[in-house]
Design a protein around this motif. Structure first.
Motif, short mmCIF file in Angstrom:
data_model
loop_
_atom_site.label_atom_id
_atom_site.label_comp_id
_atom_site.label_asym_id
_atom_site.label_seq_id
_atom_site.Cartn_x
_atom_site.Cartn_y
_atom_site.Cartn_z
N SER A 143 51.91 49.98 -60.74
CA SER A 143 53.40 49.64 -60.84
C SER A 143 53.97 50.06 -62.21
O SER A 143 55.41 50.09 -62.19
N GLY A 144 53.05 50.40 -63.13
CA GLY A 144 53.76 51.01 -64.41
C GLY A 144 53.64 52.32 -64.46
O GLY A 144 53.10 52.99 -63.91
N ILE B 155 57.57 53.39 -57.83
CA ILE B 155 57.56 52.69 -59.02
C ILE B 155 59.29 52.48 -59.37
O ILE B 155 59.92 53.30 -58.76
N ALA C 84 59.11 49.26 -64.41
CA ALA C 84 57.71 50.06 -64.41
C ALA C 84 57.28 49.78 -66.00
O ALA C 84 56.47 49.90 -66.54
N HIS D 113 55.49 46.38 -66.39
CA HIS D 113 54.09 46.56 -65.93
C HIS D 113 53.33 47.27 -67.06
O HIS D 113 52.17 46.72 -67.44
N ARG D 114 53.89 48.52 -67.39
CA ARG D 114 53.05 49.10 -68.31
C ARG D 114 52.93 48.73 -69.46
O ARG D 114 51.66 48.54 -70.10
#
Length: 427
Positions: free
Chosen positions: A219-220, A362, A367, A370-371
């Motif tokens: 998701s990132g 994404i 995103a 998440h990252r």
């Protein structure tokens, strides 16, 4: 006629440029759209409060932009269906709904009476006004489905059938129905029962299967995607086209701020000059509900990563007058979140259309969040510290004791690796 002959692209470029200017001056929205909104309300014999009128003005502006963007596509030869049409109910449904709301007797068990009880508690607790509007739309969906507003007549079967209709006929996912629609109804009727307006809560015992769609990727952002976005953000502002200075600043700094804070894009876009603080030798961001909205309703301090400072973020902030960094100041009657969300939406479109991150699995802004957590795990930052930076809560009582000091957070942020991107233009 415009559907078949939209005219020259330049016409719509001018329209969109004008709308960009309005985005930078939220106070002007009422001047442009106020009379149209008032005439629409008068046409349907509706009386509303100032907040709701402001929301209608913001929605009218949003809709005009979507229409102009669609006409631009047609002018350039793309006559594919308008993807935004599906978000509008039919005029007949809306007229019927507003007439019913206007004429229905507001008894103790009227759904909208219960809604007002919930809303009063919600606002008194300092929670987001955005949730009020969101819940109102969900409850209106229930009213439309059952065909009346008497909560005392509702049964669990009614709620189950409503949820099934949302999933099977309206195409909503189980996650959305459970987490949005059923959650809103449950909140309203729980308050109704607690305040002794209802004998039974019709949502009791109702469950919705919420199977998530298969996950096919992270998701990132990947390293490559992050690098592409951050590098593109550093281009000379003149290469960003006909945008306002505020929009160009948002594109330049929004992705970088999210990359090193894990913040929600609106939290960054609502930052004011006064929210960038230096105490001792530590510059940090104060992310506070006072600036617009914070999902948890709690402030947090996030130290600036050294690379942000080296890129000139503090210098940029110091060069600006007091007020918002990425949009024009709004007056007291304008929802302060609207221009911040608009700024975030422009970044989203820029990531999709200019940078070329097209993967629909994404979200172009979220995103980063998440990252950020992934990168924090990679460098060994303690999970509680990460949650303090991004504004997550784990639900444990123990984590509510003590504070995460700016010094401790600064040490954690300093562990984050730098990105290999170089500025190609002035701040």
């Amino acid at each position: 006629m415009l559907e078949t002959e939209p005219g020259e692209p330049k016409v719509w470029e001018e329209v969109l440029a004008l709308l960009d200017k309005l985005d930078s001056k939220p106070a002007s929205l009422a001047e442009w759209y106020g009379s149209s909104v008032d005439n629409l309300l008068l046409q349907h014999s509706l009386v509303t409060d100032e907040f709701s009128r402001d929301r209608m003005i913001a929605e009218m502006h949003r809709t005009l932009r979507e229409a102009a963007e669609q006409q631009m596509k047609r002018a350039q030869g793309d006559f594919s269906p308008d993807p935004n049409l599906s978000r509008f109910p039919s005029a007949d449904v809306m007229l019927q709904s507003t007439q019913e709301v206007a004429t229905a007797p507001l008894t103790e068990t009227n759904i909208w009476t219960l809604f007002k009880l919930w809303e009063g508690d919600h606002i008194a607790e300092g929670k987001s006004t955005r949730t009020v509007g969101d819940f109102r739309q969900k409850i209106q969906s229930l009213v439309d489905f059952v065909g009346h507003e008497d909560a005392s007549r509702l049964t669990s079967r009614n709620i189950i059938d409503w949820c099934d209709n949302l999933r099977h006929n309206e195409g909503l996912t189980g996650v959305t129905v459970k987490g949005k629609y059923l959650a809103a109804a449950r909140a309203i009727f729980t308050v109704g029962k607690a305040k002794q307006r209802l004998k039974e809560n019709p949502t009791d015992g109702v469950h919705v299967r919420a199977t998530r769609a298969p996950i096919t990727r992270s998701s990132g952002f990947t390293d490559d995607e992050a690098q592409r976005i951050l590098t593109a953000a550093l281009v000379d502002p003149s290469e960003l086209g006909r945008r306002t200075a505020e929009n160009k600043r948002a594109i330049r700094w929004g992705p970088w701020l999210c990359a090193f804070t894990g913040a929600r894009i609106t939290e960054m876009m609502q930052l004011r000059k006064s929210d960038v603080v230096t105490r001792g030798e530590t510059p940090y961001l104060q992310i506070t509900p006072d600036a617009g909205s914070v999902k948890t309703g709690k402030y947090r301090n996030v130290p600036l990563h050294p690379q942000l400072i080296e890129l000139g973020f503090l210098k940029m902030v110091q060069s600006l007058p007091d007020g918002p960094l990425f949009h024009k100041s709004s007056d007291k009657t304008t929802d302060p979140l609207t221009p911040a969300r608009n700024a975030g939406d422009k970044i989203r479109k820029w990531v999709r259309d200019v940078v070329g991150i097209k993967d629909k699995n994404i979200q172009p802004n979220h995103a980063w969040r998440h990252r950020f957590k992934t990168v924090c795990r990679d460098v060994g930052i303690h999970p509680e510290t990460v949650d303090a930076i991004v504004g997550h809560e784990d639900g444990r009582a123990s984590t509510r004791y003590g504070e995460h000091t700016v010094k401790a957070l600064k040490d954690a942020v300093a562990k984050l690796p730098r990105y290999n991107a170089t500025s190609t233009g002035p701040e």
